[in-house]
Scaffold this motif. Structure first.
Motif, PDB file in Angstrom:
ATOM      1  N   GLU A 198      11.019  85.436  21.670  1.00 51.12           N
ATOM      2  CA  GLU A 198      10.515  84.818  20.444  1.00 51.12           C
ATOM      3  C   GLU A 198      11.565  83.857  19.897  1.00 51.12           C
ATOM      4  O   GLU A 198      12.761  84.166  19.860  1.00 51.12           O
ATOM      5  CB  GLU A 198      10.193  85.891  19.408  1.00 51.12           C
ATOM      6  CG  GLU A 198       9.607  85.331  18.124  1.00 51.12           C
ATOM      7  CD  GLU A 198       9.152  86.400  17.155  1.00 51.12           C
ATOM      8  OE1 GLU A 198       8.868  86.063  15.992  1.00 51.12           O
ATOM      9  OE2 GLU A 198       9.089  87.572  17.577  1.00 51.12           O
ATOM     10  N   LEU A 199      11.098  82.678  19.461  1.00 58.06           N
ATOM     11  CA  LEU A 199      12.007  81.639  18.989  1.00 58.06           C
ATOM     12  C   LEU A 199      11.928  81.408  17.487  1.00 58.06           C
ATOM     13  O   LEU A 199      12.453  80.418  16.992  1.00 58.06           O
ATOM     14  CB  LEU A 199      11.715  80.316  19.721  1.00 58.06           C
ATOM     15  CG  LEU A 199      11.826  80.347  21.250  1.00 58.06           C
ATOM     16  CD1 LEU A 199      11.544  78.971  21.833  1.00 58.06           C
ATOM     17  CD2 LEU A 199      13.203  80.834  21.683  1.00 58.06           C
ATOM     18  N   THR A 200      11.294  82.312  16.770  1.00 57.32           N
ATOM     19  CA  THR A 200      11.127  82.134  15.326  1.00 57.32           C
ATOM     20  C   THR A 200      12.465  82.019  14.617  1.00 57.32           C
ATOM     21  O   THR A 200      12.601  81.254  13.647  1.00 57.32           O
ATOM     22  CB  THR A 200      10.327  83.308  14.747  1.00 57.32           C
ATOM     23  OG1 THR A 200       9.089  83.422  15.452  1.00 57.32           O
ATOM     24  CG2 THR A 200      10.036  83.097  13.271  1.00 57.32           C
ATOM     25  N   GLU A 201      13.469  82.760  15.079  1.00 59.67           N
ATOM     26  CA  GLU A 201      14.801  82.731  14.460  1.00 59.67           C
ATOM     27  C   GLU A 201      15.869  82.525  15.530  1.00 59.67           C
ATOM     28  O   GLU A 201      16.945  83.136  15.495  1.00 59.67           O
ATOM     29  CB  GLU A 201      15.052  84.016  13.680  1.00 59.67           C
ATOM     30  CG  GLU A 201      14.060  84.233  12.535  1.00 59.67           C
ATOM     31  CD  GLU A 201      14.340  85.503  11.744  1.00 59.67           C
ATOM     32  OE1 GLU A 201      15.311  86.217  12.093  1.00 59.67           O
ATOM     33  OE2 GLU A 201      13.594  85.780  10.788  1.00 59.67           O
ATOM     34  N   ILE A 202      15.600  81.644  16.485  1.00 63.96           N
ATOM     35  CA  ILE A 202      16.514  81.437  17.607  1.00 63.96           C
ATOM     36  C   ILE A 202      17.868  80.912  17.151  1.00 63.96           C
ATOM     37  O   ILE A 202      18.907  81.174  17.771  1.00 63.96           O
ATOM     38  CB  ILE A 202      15.873  80.471  18.633  1.00 63.96           C
ATOM     39  CG1 ILE A 202      16.742  80.344  19.889  1.00 63.96           C
ATOM     40  CG2 ILE A 202      15.611  79.111  18.008  1.00 63.96           C
ATOM     41  CD1 ILE A 202      16.934  81.637  20.639  1.00 63.96           C
ATOM     42  N   ALA A 203      17.912  80.160  16.033  1.00 63.46           N
ATOM     43  CA  ALA A 203      19.174  79.584  15.563  1.00 63.46           C
ATOM     44  C   ALA A 203      20.139  80.652  15.063  1.00 63.46           C
ATOM     45  O   ALA A 203      21.334  80.362  14.902  1.00 63.46           O
ATOM     46  CB  ALA A 203      18.902  78.558  14.471  1.00 63.46           C
ATOM     47  N   LYS A 204      19.683  81.861  14.806  1.00 60.82           N
ATOM     48  CA  LYS A 204      20.573  82.940  14.401  1.00 60.82           C
ATOM     49  C   LYS A 204      21.432  83.403  15.565  1.00 60.82           C
ATOM     50  O   LYS A 204      22.549  83.907  15.371  1.00 60.82           O
ATOM     51  CB  LYS A 204      19.764  84.122  13.854  1.00 60.82           C
ATOM     52  CG  LYS A 204      19.108  83.872  12.514  1.00 60.82           C
ATOM     53  CD  LYS A 204      18.218  85.035  12.121  1.00 60.82           C
ATOM     54  CE  LYS A 204      18.968  86.344  12.084  1.00 60.82           C
ATOM     55  NZ  LYS A 204      18.104  87.471  11.666  1.00 60.82           N
ATOM     56  N   ASP A 205      20.905  83.246  16.799  1.00 56.54           N
ATOM     57  CA  ASP A 205      21.602  83.744  17.984  1.00 56.54           C
ATOM     58  C   ASP A 205      22.307  82.646  18.771  1.00 56.54           C
ATOM     59  O   ASP A 205      23.296  82.931  19.464  1.00 56.54           O
ATOM     60  CB  ASP A 205      20.600  84.465  18.908  1.00 56.54           C
ATOM     61  CG  ASP A 205      19.880  85.598  18.199  1.00 56.54           C
ATOM     62  OD1 ASP A 205      20.534  86.304  17.406  1.00 56.54           O
ATOM     63  OD2 ASP A 205      18.674  85.767  18.442  1.00 56.54           O
ATOM     64  N   LEU A 206      21.792  81.415  18.696  1.00 60.62           N
ATOM     65  CA  LEU A 206      22.373  80.325  19.479  1.00 60.62           C
ATOM     66  C   LEU A 206      22.683  79.136  18.583  1.00 60.62           C
ATOM     67  O   LEU A 206      21.834  78.727  17.785  1.00 60.62           O
ATOM     68  CB  LEU A 206      21.414  79.883  20.585  1.00 60.62           C
ATOM     69  CG  LEU A 206      21.121  80.873  21.723  1.00 60.62           C
ATOM     70  CD1 LEU A 206      20.095  80.278  22.683  1.00 60.62           C
ATOM     71  CD2 LEU A 206      22.397  81.237  22.464  1.00 60.62           C
ATOM     72  N   PRO A 207      23.875  78.564  18.704  1.00 61.02           N
ATOM     73  CA  PRO A 207      24.162  77.324  17.969  1.00 61.02           C
ATOM     74  C   PRO A 207      23.458  76.138  18.608  1.00 61.02           C
ATOM     75  O   PRO A 207      22.863  76.246  19.686  1.00 61.02           O
ATOM     76  CB  PRO A 207      25.684  77.199  18.088  1.00 61.02           C
ATOM     77  CG  PRO A 207      26.027  77.928  19.349  1.00 61.02           C
ATOM     78  CD  PRO A 207      25.043  79.058  19.440  1.00 61.02           C
ATOM     79  N   LYS A 208      23.548  74.997  17.957  1.00 66.30           N
ATOM     80  CA  LYS A 208      22.831  73.808  18.416  1.00 66.30           C
ATOM     81  C   LYS A 208      23.252  73.395  19.820  1.00 66.30           C
ATOM     82  O   LYS A 208      22.404  73.052  20.653  1.00 66.30           O
ATOM     83  CB  LYS A 208      23.063  72.663  17.426  1.00 66.30           C
ATOM     84  CG  LYS A 208      22.235  71.426  17.698  1.00 66.30           C
ATOM     85  CD  LYS A 208      22.404  70.401  16.587  1.00 66.30           C
ATOM     86  CE  LYS A 208      21.511  69.185  16.817  1.00 66.30           C
ATOM     87  NZ  LYS A 208      21.619  68.196  15.714  1.00 66.30           N
ATOM     88  N   GLN A 209      24.534  73.420  20.115  1.00 66.69           N
ATOM     89  CA  GLN A 209      25.006  73.013  21.433  1.00 66.69           C
ATOM     90  C   GLN A 209      24.495  73.949  22.525  1.00 66.69           C
ATOM     91  O   GLN A 209      24.135  73.506  23.619  1.00 66.69           O
ATOM     92  CB  GLN A 209      26.541  72.968  21.461  1.00 66.69           C
ATOM     93  CG  GLN A 209      27.164  71.929  20.548  1.00 66.69           C
ATOM     94  CD  GLN A 209      27.200  72.381  19.093  1.00 66.69           C
ATOM     95  OE1 GLN A 209      26.834  73.516  18.776  1.00 66.69           O
ATOM     96  NE2 GLN A 209      27.659  71.483  18.211  1.00 66.69           N
ATOM     97  N   ALA A 210      24.458  75.242  22.235  1.00 66.28           N
ATOM     98  CA  ALA A 210      23.965  76.207  23.218  1.00 66.28           C
ATOM     99  C   ALA A 210      22.476  76.019  23.475  1.00 66.28           C
ATOM    100  O   ALA A 210      22.007  76.172  24.607  1.00 66.28           O
ATOM    101  CB  ALA A 210      24.253  77.626  22.741  1.00 66.28           C
TER     102      ALA A 210
END
Length: 250
Positions: A198-210
């Protein structure tokens, strides 16, 4: 209804029946004539106006929005109301089938001789509710967006960064939707629960570069977006911007 009212009803019914005409052949003949008129009108319009033809089917398009006929819009919207996958058979088969069975059995379980709506509150209320529910679902189904649409509100953190960043975020949302990401991922209430996370809160686990590196060098079976990065870097950057802002509000 007491016995006296029942006898009065039967006497009135027999009097009307004796004064009337039998169903066959009078009513059958009228219905048949009307059916012939309707068929003649349909055939005439098809010969004079012709059949409407849409554009040639394109199996490679990512922007086509499949839509049912208007009289199926209420079922189309019902699938959005019943979200759990295990309840989809209930929405597609169960509810319509149960309603049709109840409609066919209506003469058997509704034996009341009363026909005035105000004297049949349960039946009248049920009929009004069904009509209103179907009308509302039909209206909502007619206004429904494409299945690739991601119904996620723009985060406050994005809005605070100005109109240009909001436009970039919305552009990325559109690129993600048109790329078919919802086939494997879930975005809020849209998409599928797998095989991707699920990508609803993907930014919590991965930064923009990742996130950008994952899009270019993903893990199978996810396709690579390296071609998009080379051919349309603005779209690729917008996609990265959108995904990098998907996190819970503070």
């Amino acid at each position: 209804m007491n016995q006296r009212e029942k006898e009065a009803y039967l006497r009135e019914y027999m009097a009307l029946k004796s004064a009337g005409k039998p169903f066959f052949p009078y009513a059958v003949a009228k219905d048949s004539m009307m059916a012939v008129v309707v068929m003649a009108a349909i055939i005439t319009m098809s010969l004079v106006l012709g059949a409407e033809l849409g554009p040639k089917a394109d199996p490679t398009t990512t922007t086509y929005t499949p839509r049912p006929e208007w009289y199926f819009f209420f079922l189309f919207e019902l699938l959005k109301v019943i979200k759990p996958a295990e309840l989809v058979p209930l929405a597609t088969i169960g509810v319509p089938t149960i309603c049709m069975i109840l409609l066919f059995l209506l003469p058997f379980y509704d034996r009341s001789p009363e026909r005035r709506p105000e004297r049949r509150p349960i039946a009248t209320a049920t009929g009004i509710f069904v009509i209103c529910a179907m009308g509302f679902l039909t209206f909502k189904g007619a206004e429904a967006g494409p299945p690739t649409q991601i119904d996620m509100e723009t985060p406050k953190a994005v809005i605070d960064q100005g109109p240009a960043f909001v436009a970039e975020f919305e552009k990325g949302k559109q690129v993600v939707a048109q790329s078919g990401c919802e086939a494997c991922h879930k975005f809020g209430e849209n998409g599928n629960d797998g095989p991707g996370p699920e990508l609803t809160e993907i930014a919590k686990d991965l930064p923009k570069q990742a996130i950008a590196r994952t899009l270019v060098n993903p893990t199978a079976p996810m396709p690579s977006f390296s071609a998009l990065q080379q051919e349309a870097p603005d779209k690729f950057n917008a996609m990265v911007t959108f995904l990098s802002q998907l996190k819970a509000e503070e």
